[in-house]
Design a protein around this motif. Structure first.
Motif, mmCIF file in Angstrom:
data_model
loop_
_atom_site.group_PDB
_atom_site.id
_atom_site.type_symbol
_atom_site.label_atom_id
_atom_site.label_comp_id
_atom_site.label_asym_id
_atom_site.label_seq_id
_atom_site.Cartn_x
_atom_site.Cartn_y
_atom_site.Cartn_z
ATOM 1 N N GLN A 89 10.306 8.103 23.513
ATOM 2 C CA GLN A 89 9.085 7.607 24.152
ATOM 3 C C GLN A 89 9.271 7.351 25.637
ATOM 4 O OE1 GLN A 89 8.105 4.164 21.830
ATOM 5 N NE2 GLN A 89 7.119 5.367 20.218
ATOM 6 N N GLY A 90 10.478 6.969 26.047
ATOM 7 C CA GLY A 90 10.697 6.562 27.426
ATOM 8 C C GLY A 90 11.167 7.643 28.375
ATOM 9 N N LEU A 91 11.674 8.766 27.840
ATOM 10 C CA LEU A 91 12.216 9.816 28.693
ATOM 11 C C LEU A 91 11.401 11.100 28.569
ATOM 12 C CD1 LEU A 91 16.036 9.318 27.994
ATOM 13 C CD2 LEU A 91 14.688 8.425 29.906
ATOM 14 N N ALA A 92 11.121 11.715 29.694
ATOM 15 C CA ALA A 92 10.389 12.983 29.712
ATOM 16 C C ALA A 92 11.288 14.100 29.209
ATOM 17 C CB ALA A 92 9.928 13.290 31.137
ATOM 18 N N MET A 93 10.705 15.051 28.513
ATOM 19 C CA MET A 93 11.399 16.232 28.003
ATOM 20 C C MET A 93 12.445 15.888 26.933
ATOM 21 S SD MET A 93 11.843 18.216 31.662
ATOM 22 C CE MET A 93 12.680 19.633 30.988
ATOM 23 N N VAL A 94 12.338 14.711 26.321
ATOM 24 C CA VAL A 94 13.244 14.303 25.251
ATOM 25 C C VAL A 94 12.413 14.084 24.001
ATOM 26 C CG1 VAL A 94 14.857 12.535 24.449
ATOM 27 C CG2 VAL A 94 14.922 13.287 26.830
ATOM 28 N N GLY A 95 12.614 14.988 23.043
ATOM 29 C CA GLY A 95 11.923 14.885 21.769
ATOM 30 C C GLY A 95 12.851 14.285 20.721
ATOM 31 N N PRO A 96 12.466 14.365 19.451
ATOM 32 C CA PRO A 96 13.266 13.753 18.383
ATOM 33 C C PRO A 96 14.697 14.281 18.303
ATOM 34 C CG PRO A 96 11.119 14.421 17.545
ATOM 35 C CD PRO A 96 11.220 14.941 18.942
ATOM 36 N N SER A 97 14.898 15.593 18.403
ATOM 37 C CA SER A 97 16.253 16.129 18.250
ATOM 38 C C SER A 97 17.145 15.752 19.432
ATOM 39 C CB SER A 97 16.219 17.652 18.063
ATOM 40 O OG SER A 97 15.647 18.279 19.188
ATOM 41 N N ARG A 98 16.622 15.785 20.644
ATOM 42 C CA ARG A 98 17.419 15.379 21.807
ATOM 43 C C ARG A 98 17.726 13.888 21.767
ATOM 44 N NH1 ARG A 98 14.293 18.991 26.265
ATOM 45 N NH2 ARG A 98 15.505 20.898 25.959
ATOM 46 N N ALA A 99 16.756 13.094 21.349
ATOM 47 C CA ALA A 99 16.975 11.650 21.259
ATOM 48 C C ALA A 99 18.070 11.344 20.241
ATOM 49 C CB ALA A 99 15.673 10.941 20.886
ATOM 50 N N GLU A 100 18.037 11.998 19.093
ATOM 51 C CA GLU A 100 19.082 11.803 18.075
ATOM 52 C C GLU A 100 20.436 12.270 18.601
ATOM 53 O OE1 GLU A 100 19.101 10.245 15.222
ATOM 54 O OE2 GLU A 100 16.958 9.814 15.194
ATOM 55 N N ALA A 101 20.441 13.353 19.375
ATOM 56 C CA ALA A 101 21.697 13.856 19.950
ATOM 57 C C ALA A 101 22.289 12.842 20.934
ATOM 58 C CB ALA A 101 21.468 15.199 20.638
ATOM 59 N N ILE A 102 21.443 12.176 21.706
ATOM 60 C CA ILE A 102 21.910 11.160 22.650
ATOM 61 C C ILE A 102 22.551 10.000 21.887
ATOM 62 C CG2 ILE A 102 21.173 9.401 24.311
ATOM 63 C CD1 ILE A 102 18.993 11.449 25.208
ATOM 64 N N VAL A 103 21.892 9.528 20.841
ATOM 65 C CA VAL A 103 22.422 8.414 20.048
ATOM 66 C C VAL A 103 23.741 8.820 19.381
ATOM 67 C CG1 VAL A 103 21.996 6.927 18.042
ATOM 68 C CG2 VAL A 103 20.168 7.353 19.692
ATOM 69 N N ALA A 104 23.802 10.027 18.806
ATOM 70 C CA ALA A 104 25.028 10.492 18.146
ATOM 71 C C ALA A 104 26.178 10.625 19.147
ATOM 72 C CB ALA A 104 24.771 11.831 17.457
#
Length: 108
Positions: free
Chosen positions: A37-52
């Motif tokens: 929600q807070g970052l542009a061009m970051v969807g569900p898969s990229r967000a999960e990749a960041i957390v992982a």
């Protein structure tokens, strides 16, 4: 009446400062939904990749470190640079939900 104007200006300033801080995303503590929600061009898969990536490699020290995550490149980092914060490095990166830091109280 002048006191009311001063209070109004102070309240507006505090609101604007809070809004500015709220727009930033702590990439070391945000969950996948907050990253999405807070970052542009970051969807569900990229967000999960960041957390992982963060869980495997530890906290990010600067915004540029985000480009080490698969699927996140320099373009995404630059587009979000003003939104990214790495928070207070003295705190744990992934705190347990609901946990409260406990400080010891000196005994007399």
């Amino acid at each position: 009446m002048p006191g009311f104007i001063v209070l109004s200006v102070l309240a507006l300033g505090m609101w604007m400062a809070g809004a500015s801080a709220a727009d930033r995303v702590d990439i070391n503590r945000a969950d996948a939904q907050a990253l999405q929600q807070g970052l542009a061009m970051v969807g569900p898969s990229r967000a999960e990749a960041i957390v992982a990536y963060r869980r495997q490699h530890g906290p990010f020290h600067r915004a540029e470190d985000l480009a080490q995550v698969k699927g996140i490149g320099p373009t995404i980092v630059e587009r979000n640079r003003q939104r990214i914060t790495t928070g207070d490095m003295g705190l744990p990166a992934d705190p347990v939900p609901g946990s409260v830091p406990v400080r010891s109280v000196p005994r007399r």
